[in-house]
Design an enzyme around this catalytic site. Structure first.
Site, PDB file in Angstrom:
ATOM      1  N   TYR A 141      37.005   8.202  10.414  1.00  0.00           N
ATOM      2  CA  TYR A 141      36.781   8.880   9.138  1.00  0.00           C
ATOM      3  C   TYR A 141      35.896  10.111   9.275  1.00  0.00           C
ATOM      4  O   TYR A 141      36.015  11.039   8.491  1.00  0.00           O
ATOM      5  CB  TYR A 141      36.125   7.924   8.129  1.00  0.00           C
TER       6      TYR A 141
ATOM      7  N   LYS B 104      39.663  -3.693  19.186  1.00  0.00           N
ATOM      8  CA  LYS B 104      40.871  -3.497  19.996  1.00  0.00           C
ATOM      9  C   LYS B 104      40.379  -3.297  21.432  1.00  0.00           C
ATOM     10  O   LYS B 104      40.565  -2.257  22.070  1.00  0.00           O
ATOM     11  CB  LYS B 104      41.680  -2.304  19.452  1.00  0.00           C
TER      12      LYS B 104
ATOM     13  N   ASP C 278      45.071  -6.722  15.799  1.00  0.00           N
ATOM     14  CA  ASP C 278      46.457  -7.075  15.444  1.00  0.00           C
ATOM     15  C   ASP C 278      46.568  -8.572  15.177  1.00  0.00           C
ATOM     16  O   ASP C 278      47.204  -9.013  14.212  1.00  0.00           O
ATOM     17  CB  ASP C 278      47.450  -6.593  16.532  1.00  0.00           C
TER      18      ASP C 278
ATOM     19  N   ASP D 228      39.194  -1.055   6.507  1.00  0.00           N
ATOM     20  CA  ASP D 228      39.942  -0.520   5.361  1.00  0.00           C
ATOM     21  C   ASP D 228      41.290  -1.228   5.262  1.00  0.00           C
ATOM     22  O   ASP D 228      41.683  -1.713   4.198  1.00  0.00           O
ATOM     23  CB  ASP D 228      40.138   0.993   5.557  1.00  0.00           C
TER      24      ASP D 228
ATOM     25  N   ASP E 164      42.613  -4.408   2.387  1.00  0.00           N
ATOM     26  CA  ASP E 164      43.784  -4.353   1.489  1.00  0.00           C
ATOM     27  C   ASP E 164      44.690  -5.552   1.749  1.00  0.00           C
ATOM     28  O   ASP E 164      45.204  -6.177   0.827  1.00  0.00           O
ATOM     29  CB  ASP E 164      44.604  -3.065   1.710  1.00  0.00           C
TER      30      ASP E 164
END
Ligand code: IPM
Ligand code: MN
Length: 368
Positions: free
Chosen positions: A141, A191, A223, A247, A251
């Site tokens: 970001y 990751k 993942d 983020d 969701d």
């Protein structure tokens, strides 16, 4: 107590849901004998229209002079091609950065009244009660370089995934401190198998973990975490992750509660509890966006904003009874089958945004 609150409604459904939270705030202040001083500021697309910038200086001043900030949402198709690459989202990103709000706390709780509203099987949802701790001021970001250019191979763009040890350390502290008040388990998402930042993330998680011998630390690749969130969501308690992963995962996790319109959040500049002694205002916002497609229709779900207000009362002001009263009112309103359209099922009573706010306010009135 005197509450000094900045209100930044923003764009899309932001103003509609924030109005309902304000309604509840006024009522709580009145019922519990507090005093309230609010200042409203422009942010996002509506600020671009009026001032040419997504975060006017005046808004930042209002935030700096407040004890806490209630934020709605920003963005919409109207500003997708704004001149000079000014974007409504820059407004909220700049506040997070300016105020050092690096810790985003996103509780995900499946209300039993709503388990049938989720597309997931009900038996997976029982016992879902987790908190996603999302790093909020680093990573893709914000890090530089972040730009677009064109050369002989055509158009190119770059965003940078950079994390310092210190940035990871402080968000881990927030997660582990939170875990001491919950089920003593932290799932750190990274990751590790591909990214250097993932390896540093895991290294720092292990270091911090050695200061918390009672807390179980589990590492999970992002993942796999995305899959486990829908496969066995009740296994999670505190999840800690970098900005972009957090983020996306939050969701996804909102589906467990039945709707995006259910999840509140708090953005803090330190561990929970330290924020009421800190000089920086914390910010409270629904995790959903501006939802321009339903703007102005009085159908947006105000619960995420109202629950964000409850988080504000608890974290910024230490007003636990007041926060509990709001959360109980939300729960009993749902148990009485009132639903905005996003949550509607066969036997529910479908209500508007403002009617949902009124039902919740009414129940606070009854308890207190
Ligand atoms: C959120 C939102 C923001 C983010 C956008 C509006 C910049 O999606 O708070 O989750 O990506 O952080
Ligand atoms: Mn988001």
């Amino acid at each position: 107590m005197k509450l000094n609150v900045a209100i930044l409604p923003g764009d899309g459904v932001g103003p509609e849901v924030t109005t309902e939270a304000e309604k509840v705030l006024n009522l709580v202040v009145d019922r519990f004998g507090h005093k309230l001083d609010t200042s409203t500021g422009l942010i996002g697309g509506s600020a671009i229209d009026e001032t040419g910038t997504a975060l006017p200086d005046n808004t930042l001043d209002i935030c700096r002079n407040s004890d806490a900030i209630l934020f709605g949402a920003v963005g919409g198709p109207k500003w997708d091609s704004a001149p000079g690459n000014i974007r409504p989202e820059d407004g909220i990103l700049a506040i997070r950065k300016e105020l050092g709000l690096f810790a985003n706390i996103r509780p995900v709780k499946a209300y039993s009244a709503l388990t049938h509203a989720s597309p997931l099987k009900e038996d997976r949802l029982s016992g879902v009660d987790m908190v996603i701790v999302r790093e909020l001021t680093g990573g893709l970001y914000f890090a530089e370089p972040k730009k677009r250019w064109e050369d002989e191979s055509g158009k190119q763009a770059v965003d940078t995934l950079l994390y310092s040890e210190n940035e990871i350390f402080r968000i881990m502290k927030v997660a582990f401190e939170l875990a001491t008040t919950r089920k003593l388990k932290v799932t750190s998402v990274d990751k590790f198998n591909v990214l250097e930042t993932g390896r540093l993330w895991r290294e720092v998680a292990n270091e911090v973990s050695s200061d918390y011998p009672n807390i179980e630390l589990e590492h999970m690749l992002v993942d796999n975490a995305a899959m486990q969130l829908v496969r066995a969501p009740a296994n999670f308690d505190v999840i800690v992750s970098e900005n972009t992963f957090g983020d996306i995962l939050s969701d996804e996790a909102s589906v467990l509660t039945g709707s995006m319109g259910m999840l509140p959040s708090a953005s803090l500049s330190g561990p929970i509890g330290d924020s009421n002694t800190s000089n920086t205002a914390s910010l409270y916002e629904p995790i959903h966006g501006s939802a321009p497609d339903i703007q102005g229709k009085d159908i947006a779900n105000p619960i995420a904003s109202i629950l964000s207000l409850a988080m504000m009362l608890r974290y910024s002001f230490g007003l636990y009874d007041e926060a509990d009263a709001i959360e109980l009112a939300v729960q009993t309103t749902l148990e009485s089958k009132y639903r905005t359209p996003d949550l509607a099922t066969d036997n529910s009573i479908v209500v508007s945004t403002s009617e949902m706010g009124a039902q919740i306010a009414d129940r606070i009135n009854k308890y207190k």
